[in-house]
Design an enzyme around this catalytic site. Structure first.
Site, mmCIF file in Angstrom:
data_model
loop_
_atom_site.group_PDB
_atom_site.id
_atom_site.type_symbol
_atom_site.label_atom_id
_atom_site.label_comp_id
_atom_site.label_asym_id
_atom_site.label_seq_id
_atom_site.Cartn_x
_atom_site.Cartn_y
_atom_site.Cartn_z
ATOM 1 N N ILE A 202 80.462 67.353 39.069
ATOM 2 C CA ILE A 202 81.511 66.482 38.517
ATOM 3 C C ILE A 202 81.833 66.805 37.069
ATOM 4 C CG2 ILE A 202 80.983 64.588 40.097
ATOM 5 C CD1 ILE A 202 79.559 63.195 37.708
ATOM 6 N N ALA B 134 78.910 57.711 42.636
ATOM 7 C CA ALA B 134 77.465 57.453 42.593
ATOM 8 C C ALA B 134 76.695 58.551 41.869
ATOM 9 C CB ALA B 134 76.919 57.304 44.026
ATOM 10 N N LYS C 296 69.876 49.180 33.840
ATOM 11 C CA LYS C 296 69.386 49.849 32.628
ATOM 12 C C LYS C 296 70.492 50.067 31.594
ATOM 13 C CE LYS C 296 65.474 52.013 34.958
ATOM 14 N NZ LYS C 296 65.598 51.191 36.179
ATOM 15 N N GLY D 231 62.866 52.732 47.996
ATOM 16 C CA GLY D 231 62.992 53.900 48.849
ATOM 17 C C GLY D 231 63.935 54.954 48.316
ATOM 18 N N GLU E 149 61.153 53.302 28.562
ATOM 19 C CA GLU E 149 60.912 52.295 29.595
ATOM 20 C C GLU E 149 60.698 50.911 28.991
ATOM 21 O OE1 GLU E 149 58.104 51.652 33.552
ATOM 22 O OE2 GLU E 149 57.398 52.964 31.955
#
Length: 500
Positions: free
Chosen positions: A217, A238, A284, A326, A419
């Site tokens: 992209i 996505a 996030k 998952g 994090e």
């Protein structure tokens, strides 16, 4: 002679059958037991049906129905069983959780059987009995979609899906094909996963339904060629770099893919009169503590501001949700691999909490939000209750039939660069507005003008070309004032930006 041999084999295996109980006494439970009893050789000896309904019938096919409302594992052990099969798909949620927790805590293996429709469709195959998975314990209500609206949006349309070979992108494709689009263009730079997805689609879809484009992209010329050739009606974006520590060490690549890539796609969507452009973002991006989160927030701001620009006829929509169980970036595949290898299972901090949903659920909500969007919204998905990662690790170990800190060690390795202990879905100045779907709300962020955002993005890309990563992250902090680096080499920039 063959009959004698088979009889001897069955006799030798008779003492090796595992004693189990089956939860429930409905038609599905009975069908599961019948299927198990027909297996050759027999693997299981069903010693009882368990039920929390005090039923009038006490025996089914010579197997007793035993009433139990608590102390499940104690009752199971008293029957000499080591496992329980959950075969009643109508089981009350709270009872189910109580049963599973009690069994896992007391070393009773919890299994799951196929539903009755699977048994009826596969009469010649052995019944599928497998360990309960962590996905089965994500106790969330089923999502009810407005399939008619989604069908009206998707039917006979040309659709782009970027990041199509990823966990989110590929599930989006699987769900989109159910609504019979005219064609789906699968865009991903990962050749092998894209090839595998195409083989999967060919099993159920005509080859004319999809086109695989091995492309990036960030290459504006190739993206322009795809837009010009296929003239998409809808774009589901996505594609993104999403691993927080990796992007903390490669901020230039995060900007190239997450910002420049999104800019390319959004600008071309406008140029080629795409009806709707749905960007998939992340929690996030809210009060970001990492480079990855900040680049996603910049991408959000760009598509939002483009939507409200005077030149826009395309509806730009953003969806924002948390961790997906998952997915390629989830801790679940990592924990599974670590458990299979004998441990240790590694967590970054005992107090880390995350919100989770399944891939299937997330993609359902993306389709629903994309359908209801009028342009400019940031749709927030209901992620349910937060989960402590250490509790998730312990549960996964027990689901594997092992004991935490005994069979499998749990090791704390410290927070990774960028994090947080917890994630958020809204920043401090946002409130939410309801929609007609109870699991989807709209964030009311303060929007900048397209001229402002576009100028800032141009500056960011100029700094990118300089190769100075410190200057690059500094510019990101100017663009996203709430971006405060944590556990990162860029933490010292927080003070410099605040001082200025």
């Amino acid at each position: 002679m063959k009959q004698v041999y088979n009889a001897l084999i069955l006799f030798s295996l008779e003492g090796k059958k595992e004693k189990i109980v089956v939860w429930g006494s409905n038609s599905n439970s009975i069908s599961v037991v019948k299927a198990l009893q027909m297996e050759v050789p027999l693997k299981y000896n069903v010693v009882a049906f368990l039920s929390n309904n005090n039923e009038s019938t006490k025996v089914i096919n010579n197997i007793p129905i035993i009433f139990v409302s608590n102390n499940f594992s104690k009752k199971i052990k008293s029957l000499g069983a080591t496992s329980i099969i959950i075969a009643d798909d109508s089981m009350n949620k709270s009872v189910r959780m109580q049963l599973v927790e009690d069994c896992l805590q007391n070393s009773i293996r919890v299994l799951k059987a196929a539903e009755i429709r699977e048994l009826e469709n596969n009469k010649d195959k052995p019944v599928k009995v497998k360990n309960l998975q962590i996905l089965d314990l994500l106790e969330r209500e089923p999502i009810l979609l407005n399939n008619l609206d989604i069908c009206n949006e998707v039917f006979d349309k040309v659709i782009f899906v970027t990041g199509a070979a990823g966990s989110i992108g590929s599930e989006l494709v699987r769900q989109l094909v159910e609504f019979k689009p005219k064609k789906i263009i699968l865009i991903d730079h990962a050749e092998t996963p894209l090839h595998n997805l195409s083989l999967e689609l060919l099993e159920n879809c005509p080859e004319s339904l999809f086109v695989c484009s091995v492309s990036n992209i960030t290459d504006e010329q190739i993206m322009r060629r795809l837009y010009k050739e296929h003239r998409p009606d809808l774009v589901y974006h996505a594609a993104a770099y999403k691993h927080v520590p990796m992007m903390e060490n490669n901020p230039d690549q995060a900007v190239i893919t997450n910002v420049l890539g999104t800019k390319n796609l959004a600008n071309l969507a406008l140029e080629y009169n795409v009806k709707k452009f749905v960007m998939i973002s992340t929690d996030k991006a809210v009060n970001p503590s990492s480079v990855m989160g900040a680049t996603k927030r910049i991408a959000e701001k760009y598509v939002q501001s483009l939507n409200f620009s005077a030149i826009s006829k395309t509806k730009f929509i953003t969806t924002r949700f948390g961790n997906v169980l998952g997915s390629n970036g989830s801790v679940v595949p990592l924990f599974t691999k670590q458990i299979e290898e004998g441990g240790p299972v590694t967590i970054t901090h005992p107090d880390v909490i995350r919100y989770f949903m399944t891939i299937h659920e997330a993609c359902q909500l993306v389709l629903e939000a994309g359908t209801m969007g009028n342009g400019g919204e940031i749709f927030i998905f209901d992620m349910g209750d937060p989960v402590k990662i250490i509790d998730l690790a312990r549960k996964m170990i027990r689901l594997a039939g092992l004991e935490p800190d005994k069979d499998i060690a749990i090791k704390t390795i410290g927070l990774r660069p960028g994090e947080k202990l917890y994630e958020e879905l809204l920043n401090d100045v946002s409130i939410t507005l309801p929609t007609h779907h109870e699991k989807i709300t709209i964030a009311t962020d303060i929007n900048s003008t397209f001229a402002e955002v576009n100028e800032q993005v141009d500056v960011l890309l100029q700094v990118l070309n300089s190769g100075d990563t410190t200057a690059l992250v500094t510019q990101m902090k100017i663009m996203v004032p709430e971006f405060v680096s944590m556990n990162s080499t860029y933490k010292e920039l927080n003070i410099l930006i605040n001082a200025s």
